[in-house]
Design a protein around this motif. Sequence first.
Motif, mmCIF file in Angstrom:
data_model
loop_
_atom_site.group_PDB
_atom_site.id
_atom_site.type_symbol
_atom_site.label_atom_id
_atom_site.label_comp_id
_atom_site.label_asym_id
_atom_site.label_seq_id
_atom_site.Cartn_x
_atom_site.Cartn_y
_atom_site.Cartn_z
ATOM 1 N N THR A 20 0.828 -1.204 0.000
ATOM 2 C CA THR A 20 0.000 0.000 0.000
ATOM 3 C C THR A 20 0.868 1.261 0.000
ATOM 4 O O THR A 20 0.608 2.239 -0.713
ATOM 5 N N ALA A 23 2.523 1.616 -3.335
ATOM 6 C CA ALA A 23 1.545 2.016 -4.354
ATOM 7 C C ALA A 23 1.231 3.491 -4.256
ATOM 8 O O ALA A 23 0.985 4.167 -5.249
ATOM 9 N N SER A 24 1.257 4.004 -3.000
ATOM 10 C CA SER A 24 0.933 5.424 -2.839
ATOM 11 C C SER A 24 2.029 6.316 -3.398
ATOM 12 O O SER A 24 1.798 7.473 -3.705
ATOM 13 N N ASP A 61 -2.898 -0.988 -7.377
ATOM 14 C CA ASP A 61 -2.848 -1.427 -5.988
ATOM 15 C C ASP A 61 -3.681 -2.693 -5.789
ATOM 16 O O ASP A 61 -3.284 -3.608 -5.050
#
Length: 770
Positions: A20, A23-24, A61
């Motif tokens: 996560t 992905a951000s 994601d």
Amino acid sequence: MKKPMTLTRLTLALAAVFVTHAASAEAPFVVKDIRVEGIQRTEAGTVFSYLPVKVGDTMTDEKTAAAIKALYATGFFKDVRLEARDGVVIVTVQERPSIAKITLSGIKEFSEDDLKAGLKQTGLAEGRVLDRSLVEKAEQELQRQYFNRGKYAVEIKSTLTPLERNRVAVQFDVVEGDSAKIRQINIVGNKAFKEKELLNQLTSTTPNWLTWYTKNDQYSKTRLAGDLEALRSFYLNRGYLEFNVDSTQVSISPDKQGIYITVNVTEGPQYRVSDVKLAGQMLVPEAELRKLITLEPGEVFERDRLTESTKKIGDRLGNDGYAFANVNAVPELDKEKSTVAFTLFVDPGRRVYVNRINVAGNTRTRDEVVRREIRQMEGAYYDAEKINRSRDRLNRLGYFNEVNIETPSVAGTTDQVDVNVSVAEKSTGNIMLGAGFSSSEGLVLSGSVSQSNVFGTGNRLSAQINSGSVNTVYSLSYTNPYYTIDGISLGYDIYRRDVDASELDGVGDYETSTYGAGVRFGLPINERDFISFGLTYEQTSITTDADSPTNYQKFEEEFGSDNDTVRVDTSWARDTRNSHLFPTRGLFQRVAAEVGTPLGSLEYYKLSFQHQQYFPLSKRFTLMLNGEVGVGGGLSDKPLPFFKNFYAGGTSSVRGFENGTLGPKDDENNALGGDKRVVGNAELFFPLPGLKDDQSLRMSAFVDAGATFGPNDDQHRYENFAFGDLRYSAGVAVLWVSPLGPLKFSLAQPLSSKEDDEEEMFQFTLGNVF
């Protein structure tokens, strides 16, 4: 064992957080390539096959999380990481270790190979990827196996030892402990029957002198369920229609060594039968069906008799082609009068024809050998009785371990079935060397070579050698049971038989050596009756000495020491017994004649009749009544040869007396045998206490009577038949079909012996003695 599972979940959570976070930092991208790192045993192609992402896909994601989840779900990896570098997805994995070896220590109750096979079925096996949850499951399975054996104190501990090349050794250390015994069984709520009588219906029991062998004092949930059903049947067969087992409590002592069982029951009232009616479509005359109903008004209700009645009606309809006949018994209770009326609703269904009879499984036995025993015909009405008879005849051949007959419906029809006969063949050749021992003959050496299904033709060929101190036999025989298509059998025999009576205590001394050759025919009259006819030529050499009885010596002087006989044998037999070894019902009758014709130097006749019948008194008790009568004499002014005399006494006639000693005797008190013989036996068979279901062992209580009579009695006591001269005995016997052969022994007390009788209270025979 819970900690690794927690670590796995934690790793997955951390990985998800990492993904996560990554992905951000990056926007979705197109996958240019995928690389896999960290694999040792797993092929890269296997990883690619589970990945939900392919080259050319847009990585998001959601797809990242799905990829991690998919790889974890394979069970191959304990850690999974995904990274992205310039459009390249790098999958880094850490493989779970493989199981290099599984060992079990402390195992005594089971075979280690059997337990490993059981563990393999749970998924735990050498060479497979380690799953800690399966180790826990394996522990539980092992514990369950020990609980089934009554070992509730068992302790099982698993140990995982890491090895090189990412492998692990799994070891189960077992402390079995002692088996828990049933210490007490209580039945609560019984009023009509004593608790002791009810406990006798159960297989489970408290420890006794035989439970070391039966293991029936070890608790088993399956056995207890069967016991409760046996208890229910006991009550239902005595009219208690509303009997119910309310609850069952099983408790174990704190030391896990004792089991306590409490069964709570409600008996209810006892019901009598008020009426039995027939209803429905009765294609057979009602009067005929009523004869099949064994449940009578006014009697106490018995469930077994009701079941028997409905089965007989169904079978009777099946004999007329109604293969799927159904008979339902509907009760009507009158609780005020404690009576029950039954209406038997008969639904015959469609009449069914047999389309084809198919035979399978006979790899050696010819098809015609199987088909000639089948009584059901193609194109005829289905006949349940003929099909059952066919199964019995195939079983009696002795060629097959198993015979199954199925009658499936023919596809697309409503009134046709096929008869599929499936057999599992067994070896029909036998080479045997053995030894036996009997109280009358001592050591008996035996050997035989036989083939009861020569080249799959159903013909029998055998050669036997039996050597005893009294009887020595060498024989060769061949039988074709279907010499003609109608079932006429043809057989040939060649033999030598030596008899040394001097080895029998209390019997007159003599020796004979007989050579013989014969031919025989058999004709089945029907399914139960059989007639045989034989022609035999014999040469007999006689040897007597100074100690031999006077009439033996006179016979040798008058007719010489060498004689020949052209003998005709004929017999009729009827056999309806349900078993040749341990019958429980049916009868065996036989009338036989042996005649020495004028074509030989010895002319005589011997006639005999035997009637034996078995009466099932209950599931455990069977009464056998047996009677035998024999009479013989000379022809053409010649006497009956003394070596053809009848004898009585011993294990096969009147137990408690020495073999062959009951009847005419000489001045030296040696038994001579006689030209008449009478024997009667009454025997009650039952299971050995504590071994209710053992089919290889049974016990009996008996009363025997018998003797021989004849004019050659030097003491003038047995010249003519008289009931006062019969000898009687009573006792108990055991027959055990042991791995070494049949073992029979008896303990008998003579009831009417005279001063000069030769008594022998304990007698036994081990092995096949001929």
